[in-house]
Design a protein around this motif. Structure first.
Motif, PDB file in Angstrom:
ATOM      1  N   ASN A 177      -8.152 -23.745 -14.838  1.00 14.77           N
ATOM      2  CA  ASN A 177      -8.316 -22.461 -15.523  1.00 14.77           C
ATOM      3  C   ASN A 177      -9.781 -22.107 -15.760  1.00 14.77           C
ATOM      4  N   ALA A 178     -10.691 -22.984 -15.318  1.00 10.61           N
ATOM      5  CA  ALA A 178     -12.117 -22.787 -15.599  1.00 10.61           C
ATOM      6  C   ALA A 178     -12.656 -21.556 -14.851  1.00 10.61           C
ATOM      7  N   SER A 179     -12.262 -21.386 -13.621  1.00  7.17           N
ATOM      8  CA  SER A 179     -12.749 -20.245 -12.837  1.00  7.17           C
ATOM      9  C   SER A 179     -11.767 -19.978 -11.701  1.00  7.17           C
ATOM     10  N   GLU A 180     -11.997 -18.867 -11.045  1.00  7.62           N
ATOM     11  CA  GLU A 180     -11.125 -18.518  -9.919  1.00  7.62           C
ATOM     12  C   GLU A 180     -11.263 -19.546  -8.805  1.00  7.62           C
ATOM     13  N   GLU A 181     -12.502 -19.998  -8.652  1.00  8.80           N
ATOM     14  CA  GLU A 181     -12.798 -20.983  -7.608  1.00  8.80           C
ATOM     15  C   GLU A 181     -12.088 -22.314  -7.913  1.00  8.80           C
ATOM     16  N   ALA A 182     -12.123 -22.668  -9.212  1.00  9.24           N
ATOM     17  CA  ALA A 182     -11.462 -23.916  -9.627  1.00  9.24           C
ATOM     18  C   ALA A 182      -9.954 -23.814  -9.416  1.00  9.24           C
ATOM     19  N   LYS A 201      -0.437 -23.521  -2.815  1.00 11.37           N
ATOM     20  CA  LYS A 201      -0.306 -23.133  -4.226  1.00 11.37           C
ATOM     21  C   LYS A 201      -0.319 -24.375  -5.084  1.00 11.37           C
ATOM     22  N   HIS A 202      -0.478 -24.144  -6.366  1.00 14.36           N
ATOM     23  CA  HIS A 202      -0.275 -25.229  -7.314  1.00 14.36           C
ATOM     24  C   HIS A 202       1.228 -25.551  -7.299  1.00 14.36           C
ATOM     25  N   PRO A 203       1.633 -26.823  -7.197  1.00 10.32           N
ATOM     26  CA  PRO A 203       3.072 -27.134  -7.072  1.00 10.32           C
ATOM     27  C   PRO A 203       3.913 -26.630  -8.251  1.00 10.32           C
ATOM     28  N   HIS A 204       3.293 -26.583  -9.448  1.00  7.79           N
ATOM     29  CA  HIS A 204       4.093 -26.140 -10.588  1.00  7.79           C
ATOM     30  C   HIS A 204       4.358 -24.627 -10.533  1.00  7.79           C
ATOM     31  N   ARG A 205       3.473 -23.898  -9.841  1.00  6.86           N
ATOM     32  CA  ARG A 205       3.727 -22.463  -9.658  1.00  6.86           C
ATOM     33  C   ARG A 205       4.951 -22.282  -8.757  1.00  6.86           C
TER      34      ARG A 205
END
Lengths: 480, 240
Positions: free
Chosen positions: A417-422, A69-73
């Motif tokens: 936030n550009a795309s799901e893949e990003a 995950k993103h660490p901030h999440r």
């Protein structure tokens, strides 16, 4: 000889109580209530201890089992910490019942009981729950009064006092006999409590602390026994001694503890929850938004960092600037939150100290202070739990921020936030969640708790002196 | 103090706050004598009795029993006397037998059940009532129980407070006979009463008390009871 006569008088008093249905009913009711409260509370505490241990373990497992995950999440995913009840909370739940035992830890916030029910936090009185300590401290004296208020005055009213004294029975022998009888009756209420203490002594609590806890309760019961016997001897009529004793009970067990809380909140006023929340929010807003790297509050941080690494753009930094901002912002927020929390705790402690001074006016306040401090369910212990929880919160949030700084590429992060893949690329490995430390809260060591209760032992000793004096007056003034 | 006196009031004065309850009382009661202190309500009879029992202290003078000052040797005095209160105040929740056992126990007197049964028979308390709760006793039965207790104490001195008050005539006769028998056996009996007739029947000497002061004295001559009419007249403040 003195003891032989006193024992005879004691035995006769018991025969009277047992043959009088009212006294026997009061005795039975008191014992059953104490026992029932103990059993119910013991089951409740045992269940709570297991549940909290299980939940703590589960919360840690769940945190560590989170995927990449993103660490901030993960900072916002948060974590729960639980405070297991102390063994003596079976008898004395103390502040636990209204402060709560679980805290949700997350970034940018201190979610705790410290901003809830603030005005009650210094209150040493709780009349809503039928806990064993409430029964022992508030209801048992009432039962002792109901049984013993007429023990001597009844003899005077019936005329048997004259006959008793004319048999060569001394006033001391008579009062000692009555005192022994009432002490034995109060032991009926005390016994379940002592048995619970005995059980607690084998449940990981220090034996000397449990012994001191039991002795304090026994002394408290003895104080009431002496007061009831002395009043019964001092007042001519049973109705007068009953009225006076009820006034004493109301003052010592109900009014003075309540007055102590009210005086404390007036002498050391604290902010209400809304007011405190607004002030915290206002101060936090002035620190800038840690989610926005372009917030002017972080301009100097950015300049210092660029200068340190001798680069022109945050894109060229060897660390993730967003993570640095999060780390920096969290530290400053934590300082503000801790400052407010410490102020709040200081105010609560001040209130508690003022309220506990009422132990010089009421033995019930004195014994309640001893009870909560020794049981490890006092306000001080709760504050320590809050501090330890906050230390853990800051440690794991900053740990995640460090991962953010060092292990997540800044460009990928900014592009998330550009795309799901990003978004899928702006993550770190789940193995990083292992940084979460295990949380296990322990109450203060027994020696510390005993030392913290010293002042209240003095208060209890003061009351022993007062009641001894009262007894001497009663012996001197006992007349048929 | 009279050399042969068992009970002696020597300039006995009792004051409570500003009130003088007993004012300079002087009398002696000898061994085997039945002494009656006669007075109306508030005369000071109960105060006199309480002072001799050590339950009230003499302000000046002395109240002695068997040579011991009741104010200073209270325990010794109480051990050597038996007291029969006016309204016999024993425990209603106990039987007559239990009451006697209890009071003997606090007085430190060891008696067997046989001794107690003998005393109860002597005072003619019906045997089927011995184990019944005292709350079911008549006043006469209570009186008998208390007298049995007094007998069992083997006390050489008996203090009786209005002993015949509330008793029926037959019970009064029984009681008087018992008192005379006890006196004949060497017991000294001090009774306070307002019953002129009863006092004249049984007492060797009657002393009148009014407002805390002794106001008159009558003595039995040989076996002739004291003249009731004369005592009554003096008690009522009349001259014959």
């Amino acid at each position: 000889m003195i003891l032989r006569v006193a024992n005879t008088i004691c035995a006769e008093q018991w025969r009277y109580w047992l043959r009088t249905k009212v006294a026997a009913t009061v005795l039975m009711l008191g014992a059953v209530l104490t026992l029932a409260a103990l059993v119910v509370n013991a089951f409740h505490i045992e269940e709570a201890a297991h549940a909290r241990e299980h939940l703590q373990h589960k919360a840690e497992e769940r945190f560590k089992a989170q995927p990449d995950k993103h660490p901030h999440r993960m900072v916002h995913y948060g974590h729960y910490v639980f405070r297991a009840p102390t063994p003596l909370s079976v008898i004395e739940p103390g502040v636990d019942t209204y402060t709560g035992n679980a805290i949700f830890l997350e970034g940018h916030r201190q979610n705790s009981a410290m901003f809830a029910e603030q005005r009650q936090s210094a209150g040493l009185t709780r009349f809503s729950s039928l806990t064993p300590s409430f029964l022992a401290l508030v209801l048992a004296p009432l039962f002792i009064i109901l049984i013993g208020y007429g023990s001597v005055s009844r003899e005077r009213e019936a005329g048997t006092l004259t006959l008793l004294l004319s048999q060569g029975t001394s006033r001391s022998q008579l009062l000692l006999g009555k005192l022994l009888a009432l002490a034995a009756a109060s032991a009926v209420f005390l016994m379940p409590l002592l048995l619970a203490c005995f059980y607690v002594a084998f449940s990981g609590e220090s034996a000397s602390l449990v012994a001191l806890f039991s002795v304090s309760y026994a002394v408290y019961f003895l104080l009431w026994t002496v007061v009831v016997t002395a009043c019964s001897a001092l007042f001519e009529k049973s109705s007068a001694s009953f009225t006076i004793l009820i006034v004493i009970w109301m003052s010592a067990c109900v009014l003075l503890p309540r007055l102590g809380s009210s005086v404390a909140t007036n002498l050391a006023p604290s902010m209400g929850k809304l007011e405190a929340d607004f002030k915290v929010e206002e101060k936090l807003r002035s620190l800038g938004d840690g989610h926005d790297v372009n917030d002017p509050a972080f301009k100097k941080l950015k300049q210092d960092l660029l200068a340190k690494y001798n680069v022109d753009s945050v894109d060229d930094l060897p660390v993730n600037f967003r993570g640095v901002v999060a780390q920096y912002s969290e530290q400053r927020q934590a300082e503000v939150l801790s400052e407010f929390a410490e102020n709040r705790m200081q105010q609560e402690l001040e209130q508690a100290h003022i309220a506990r001074q009422f132990g010089w006016l009421s033995p019930t306040v004195a014994i309640r202070s001893i009870s909560t401090v020794l049981a490890g369910t006092s306000l001080e212990t709760h504050h320590r739990f809050l501090r330890e929880a906050e230390a853990l919160r800051l440690e794991f949030v900053q740990g995640l921020n460090k991962v953010h700084v060092e292990k997540l590429d800044y460009k990928l992060d900014m592009n998330r936030n550009a795309s799901e893949e990003a978004a899928d690329k702006a993550v770190v490995d789940a193995s990083n969640w292992a940084l979460l430390a295990e949380f296990k809260f322990e109450p203060e060591k027994s020696a510390v708790r005993i030392s913290n209760a010293n002042l209240y032992f003095l208060q209890l000793l003061f009351w022993v002196g007062i009641t001894v004096l009262l007894l001497r007056i009663a012996v001197r003034r006992l007349n048929p | 103090m009279h050399t042969n006196s068992v009970i002696c009031a020597d300039a006995l004065t009792v004051r409570v706050d500003d009130r003088t309850l007993l004012d300079n009382l002087n009398f002696n009661v000898g061994k085997g004598e039945v002494f009656a202190l006669l007075g109306g309500n508030g005369a000071g009879k109960s105060t006199t009795l309480k002072t001799f029992l050590g339950l009230m202290k003499a302000s000046s003078g002395s109240a002695t029993v068997l040579g011991k000052n009741a104010s200073t040797n209270t325990n010794d005095v109480q051990k050597s006397v038996a007291y029969l209160p006016e309204s016999v105040t024993l425990y209603g929740h106990l039987s007559g037998l239990e009451n006697i056992r209890y009071f003997l126990s606090v007085a430190g007197v060891d008696k067997t059940d046989e001794d107690i049964f003998a005393a109860l028979r002597k005072v003619a308390l019906q045997e089927n009532s011995w184990k019944k709760a005292l709350s079911n006793y008549s006043k006469g039965m209570r009186q008998k129980t208390a007298i049995a207790l007094a007998l069992l104490r083997n006390a050489p001195v008996l203090f009786l407070d209005e002993p015949t008050s509330g008793l029926d005539p037959a019970a009064i006769d029984e009681f008087n006979a018992l008192v005379s028998e006890l006196a004949a056996n060497g017991a000294t009996i001090f009774m306070v009463t307002h019953d002129v007739y009863g006092a004249c029947q049984v007492a060797h000497r009657i002393v009148l008390l009014s407002d805390g002061k002794l106001t008159g004295s009558f003595e039995r001559v040989a076996d002739t009871p004291i003249d009731t009419e004369a005592v009554h007249a003096a008690f009522a403040g009349r001259t014959l």
